[in-house]
Scaffold this motif. Structure first.
Motif, PDB file in Angstrom:
ATOM      1  N   PRO A   4     -56.373  10.437 -30.458  1.00 17.00           N
ATOM      2  CA  PRO A   4     -55.367  11.311 -29.624  1.00 17.00           C
ATOM      3  C   PRO A   4     -55.318  10.210 -28.430  1.00 17.00           C
ATOM      4  O   PRO A   4     -54.525   9.748 -27.991  1.00 17.00           O
ATOM      5  CB  PRO A   4     -55.558  12.570 -28.909  1.00 17.00           C
ATOM      6  N   ILE A   9     -52.381  10.338 -25.670  1.00 13.42           N
ATOM      7  CA  ILE A   9     -52.794  10.787 -24.150  1.00 13.42           C
ATOM      8  C   ILE A   9     -53.782  10.466 -23.105  1.00 13.42           C
ATOM      9  O   ILE A   9     -54.829   9.932 -24.217  1.00 13.42           O
ATOM     10  CB  ILE A   9     -53.396  11.675 -25.507  1.00 13.42           C
ATOM     11  N   ASP A  27     -54.923  20.808 -21.377  1.00  8.05           N
ATOM     12  CA  ASP A  27     -54.229  19.324 -21.947  1.00  8.05           C
ATOM     13  C   ASP A  27     -54.590  19.023 -23.629  1.00  8.05           C
ATOM     14  O   ASP A  27     -55.246  19.915 -23.649  1.00  8.05           O
ATOM     15  CB  ASP A  27     -54.531  17.938 -21.223  1.00  8.05           C
ATOM     16  N   ASP A  28     -53.767  18.046 -24.217  1.00 10.84           N
ATOM     17  CA  ASP A  28     -53.983  17.845 -25.733  1.00 10.84           C
ATOM     18  C   ASP A  28     -55.369  17.420 -25.877  1.00 10.84           C
ATOM     19  O   ASP A  28     -56.037  17.766 -27.204  1.00 10.84           O
ATOM     20  CB  ASP A  28     -52.819  16.847 -26.205  1.00 10.84           C
ATOM     21  N   LYS A  31     -57.681  21.003 -26.161  1.00 12.94           N
ATOM     22  CA  LYS A  31     -57.025  21.290 -27.484  1.00 12.94           C
ATOM     23  C   LYS A  31     -57.298  20.638 -28.583  1.00 12.94           C
ATOM     24  O   LYS A  31     -58.580  21.250 -29.916  1.00 12.94           O
ATOM     25  CB  LYS A  31     -55.898  21.392 -27.778  1.00 12.94           C
ATOM     26  N   ALA A  32     -57.502  19.349 -28.875  1.00  8.24           N
ATOM     27  CA  ALA A  32     -58.457  18.884 -29.817  1.00  8.24           C
ATOM     28  C   ALA A  32     -59.847  18.976 -29.780  1.00  8.24           C
ATOM     29  O   ALA A  32     -60.341  18.888 -31.090  1.00  8.24           O
ATOM     30  CB  ALA A  32     -58.191  17.486 -29.105  1.00  8.24           C
ATOM     31  N   THR A 170     -55.707  26.988 -30.617  1.00 11.08           N
ATOM     32  CA  THR A 170     -54.911  25.658 -29.560  1.00 11.08           C
ATOM     33  C   THR A 170     -53.425  26.183 -30.385  1.00 11.08           C
ATOM     34  O   THR A 170     -52.054  24.293 -30.135  1.00 11.08           O
ATOM     35  CB  THR A 170     -55.553  24.265 -30.275  1.00 11.08           C
TER      36      THR A 170
END
Length: 171
Positions: A4, A9, A27-28, A31-32, A170
């Motif tokens: 990401p 990101i 944030d992403d 979540k990852a 997520t």
């Protein structure tokens, strides 16, 4: 999943809402990290960092913040059958009075694994794990039905566990 960090990101710190019951904004990258831990809860922070484009220290810090905020837990999930707990059941409970107090008393019972206040036919639903039918009967008669405020129960005995996942985190 591609890195990401390579897709633009940017590491944005997790924001934890202070208002009780408010959703936590992730944030992403956070979540990852959750997704990687859901795939393998024993995966190293260095391995997760490499997959999501963060340092090991940054992953460790984010995981700790999410655990401290109650966003997630890192636990071992067992198969009750293989550990000698042959009887699982969902129990719907009808109550009188303060259902929150009843739910708190139910949550204190060791065999009770899951407690939910509901709207509908039942006031509270609990999931229990017992050694056998005698253990379930004893639990119902001496602990659950004996609680002040419990009017009635309906027990749904599990015959076979077909699916059990914990990866909704997520979406």
């Amino acid at each position: 999943m591609a890195n990401p960090g390579a897709e633009g990101i940017q590491p944005v710190p997790m924001r934890v809402q202070t208002r009780p019951g408010a959703a936590v904004q992730l944030d992403d990258l956070s979540k990852a990290i959750i997704e990687k831990l859901q795939q393998d809860g024993r995966r190293s922070y260095a391995g997760i960092g490499k997959a999501v484009g963060l340092s090991e220290a940054a992953v460790r810090q984010r995981v700790q913040r999410m655990v401290d905020a109650g966003v997630m837990q890192i636990v071992a999930v067992t198969d009750p059958m293989q550990l000698g707990f042959a009887r699982q059941a969902m129990i719907g409970i009808r109550c009188t009075g303060d259902t929150t107090r009843v739910a708190e008393k139910l949550a204190a019972i060791d065999a009770v694994e899951y407690v939910v206040l509901t709207a509908g036919s039942f006031d509270v639903i609990v999931e229990v794990v017992c050694e056998d039918d005698d253990d379930l009967l004893d639990l119902l008669n001496t602990q659950i039905r004996a609680l002040p405020g419990v009017i009635s129960t309906e027990t749904l005995v599990y015959l076979k566990l077909v699916k059990q996942q914990y990866n909704w985190g997520t979406r």
